[in-house]
Design a protein around this motif. Structure first.
Motif, mmCIF file in Angstrom:
data_model
loop_
_atom_site.group_PDB
_atom_site.id
_atom_site.type_symbol
_atom_site.label_atom_id
_atom_site.label_comp_id
_atom_site.label_asym_id
_atom_site.label_seq_id
_atom_site.Cartn_x
_atom_site.Cartn_y
_atom_site.Cartn_z
ATOM 1 N N LEU A 228 0.815 -1.213 0.000
ATOM 2 C CA LEU A 228 0.000 0.000 0.000
ATOM 3 C C LEU A 228 0.850 1.266 0.000
ATOM 4 C CD1 LEU A 228 -2.565 -1.116 2.732
ATOM 5 C CD2 LEU A 228 -2.926 -1.082 0.252
ATOM 6 N N SER A 229 1.945 1.229 0.757
ATOM 7 C CA SER A 229 2.775 2.419 0.854
ATOM 8 C C SER A 229 4.210 2.044 1.170
ATOM 9 C CB SER A 229 2.240 3.365 1.935
ATOM 10 O OG SER A 229 2.362 2.772 3.215
ATOM 11 N N CYS A 230 5.087 2.961 0.843
ATOM 12 C CA CYS A 230 6.505 2.761 1.095
ATOM 13 C C CYS A 230 7.125 4.122 1.360
ATOM 14 C CB CYS A 230 7.178 2.095 -0.104
ATOM 15 S SG CYS A 230 8.948 1.854 0.117
ATOM 16 N N THR A 231 7.923 4.194 2.391
ATOM 17 C CA THR A 231 8.667 5.407 2.696
ATOM 18 C C THR A 231 10.111 5.179 2.274
ATOM 19 O OG1 THR A 231 7.215 5.847 4.572
ATOM 20 C CG2 THR A 231 9.329 7.011 4.525
ATOM 21 N N LEU A 232 10.543 5.925 1.273
ATOM 22 C CA LEU A 232 11.912 5.798 0.791
ATOM 23 C C LEU A 232 12.816 6.728 1.588
ATOM 24 C CD1 LEU A 232 11.239 5.748 -3.057
ATOM 25 C CD2 LEU A 232 11.916 3.819 -1.619
ATOM 26 N N PRO A 233 14.037 6.286 1.867
ATOM 27 C CA PRO A 233 14.940 7.117 2.665
ATOM 28 C C PRO A 233 15.615 8.214 1.837
ATOM 29 C CG PRO A 233 16.049 5.093 2.055
ATOM 30 C CD PRO A 233 14.632 4.982 1.538
ATOM 31 N N ASP B 176 -1.621 -2.372 -5.635
ATOM 32 C CA ASP B 176 -2.327 -1.678 -4.565
ATOM 33 C C ASP B 176 -1.587 -0.457 -4.037
ATOM 34 O OD1 ASP B 176 -4.615 -3.160 -4.606
ATOM 35 O OD2 ASP B 176 -4.119 -4.408 -2.881
ATOM 36 N N LEU B 177 -0.398 -0.175 -4.549
ATOM 37 C CA LEU B 177 0.371 0.983 -4.089
ATOM 38 C C LEU B 177 -0.393 2.257 -4.416
ATOM 39 C CD1 LEU B 177 3.157 1.787 -2.843
ATOM 40 C CD2 LEU B 177 3.943 2.112 -5.195
ATOM 41 N N THR B 178 -0.768 3.009 -3.383
ATOM 42 C CA THR B 178 -1.528 4.237 -3.601
ATOM 43 C C THR B 178 -0.674 5.479 -3.420
ATOM 44 O OG1 THR B 178 -2.289 4.243 -1.315
ATOM 45 C CG2 THR B 178 -3.740 3.217 -2.953
ATOM 46 N N LEU C 82 -1.922 3.796 -7.975
ATOM 47 C CA LEU C 82 -1.102 4.958 -7.603
ATOM 48 C C LEU C 82 -1.858 6.223 -7.984
ATOM 49 C CD1 LEU C 82 1.644 5.848 -6.432
ATOM 50 C CD2 LEU C 82 2.512 5.856 -8.776
ATOM 51 N N LYS C 83 -2.126 7.074 -6.992
ATOM 52 C CA LYS C 83 -2.997 8.227 -7.214
ATOM 53 C C LYS C 83 -2.235 9.517 -7.493
ATOM 54 C CE LYS C 83 -6.710 6.323 -4.526
ATOM 55 N NZ LYS C 83 -7.489 6.304 -3.344
ATOM 56 N N CYS D 174 -0.316 3.337 -15.020
ATOM 57 C CA CYS D 174 -0.714 3.848 -13.703
ATOM 58 C C CYS D 174 -2.067 4.519 -13.908
ATOM 59 C CB CYS D 174 0.331 4.817 -13.163
ATOM 60 S SG CYS D 174 1.895 4.025 -12.730
ATOM 61 N N ASP D 175 -3.075 3.699 -14.062
ATOM 62 C CA ASP D 175 -4.397 4.149 -14.498
ATOM 63 C C ASP D 175 -5.084 5.128 -13.550
ATOM 64 O OD1 ASP D 175 -3.944 2.454 -16.622
ATOM 65 O OD2 ASP D 175 -5.211 0.853 -15.837
ATOM 66 N N SER D 176 -4.741 5.114 -12.259
ATOM 67 C CA SER D 176 -5.388 6.002 -11.287
ATOM 68 C C SER D 176 -4.592 7.268 -11.012
ATOM 69 C CB SER D 176 -5.609 5.258 -9.969
ATOM 70 O OG SER D 176 -6.467 4.164 -10.156
#
Length: 168
Positions: A68-73, A89-91, A113-114, A133-135
């Motif tokens: 759903l989510s990822c925080t990159l450093p 599902d990555l938004t 991905l919104k 990335c349709d969304s």
């Protein structure tokens, strides 16, 4: 060796993860994530990566379909090819202002991905980085980016010098 969180670590590099892990916080001291380390981990939903990580390999999170989510450093300078491909599902993802390059197909087929914000530091976006990335309804480019723009808030990534549409 496997740590208590289901990560497989060798020489301060995450090389894999048990497939039933839902949430991962990479331990401080880890210096990189290997190519395909989380490939097809369909249970993974969230991941937090510390600033000790200097490199994330190609396809590291490819096909993590429930991510759903990822925080990159802020310690990495590149999002390599296929890093998040087919993370359907990555938004949301935050691209830190240290990123200089986004590789080919890096976010391809991230159907949910919104929004994406491209910081001024990004000077290279690979082929099909945001294809399918349709969304993707909000694309923001830093007004100080020397290579790309989203003129008149057109919700697209445009290579300024050539007027080439990259995404949107």
């Amino acid at each position: 060796k496997e740590d208590k969180n289901g990560l497989f670590i060798k020489d301060n590099v995450v090389i894999g993860c048990r497939n039933n892990v839902v949430s991962v916080t990479i331990p401080s001291g880890i210096t990189s994530i290997a190519d395909s380390a989380f490939y097809y981990n369909t249970s993974l939903q969230t991941i937090t990566i510390p600033n000790t990580v200097k490199s994330i390999g190609k396809a590291a999170f490819a096909h993590c379909t429930n991510l759903l989510s990822c925080t990159l450093p802020n310690s990495i300078t590149e999002i390599k090819a296929n890093t998040f491909v087919a993370c359907i599902d990555l938004t949301s993802i935050t691209i830190p202002n240290t990123i200089e390059s986004i590789g080919d197909d890096a976010f391809a087929s991230c159907f949910r991905l919104k929004s994406i914000t491209i910081p001024k530091s990004v000077t290279n976006i690979g082929k099909n980085a945001f294809s399918y990335c349709d969304s993707l309804s909000t694309i923001t480019i830093s007004s100080k980016n020397p290579i790309y723009d989203s003129r008149d808030y057109c919700n697209a990534i445009i290579e300024t010098a050539t007027n080439t549409l990259i995404a949107g």
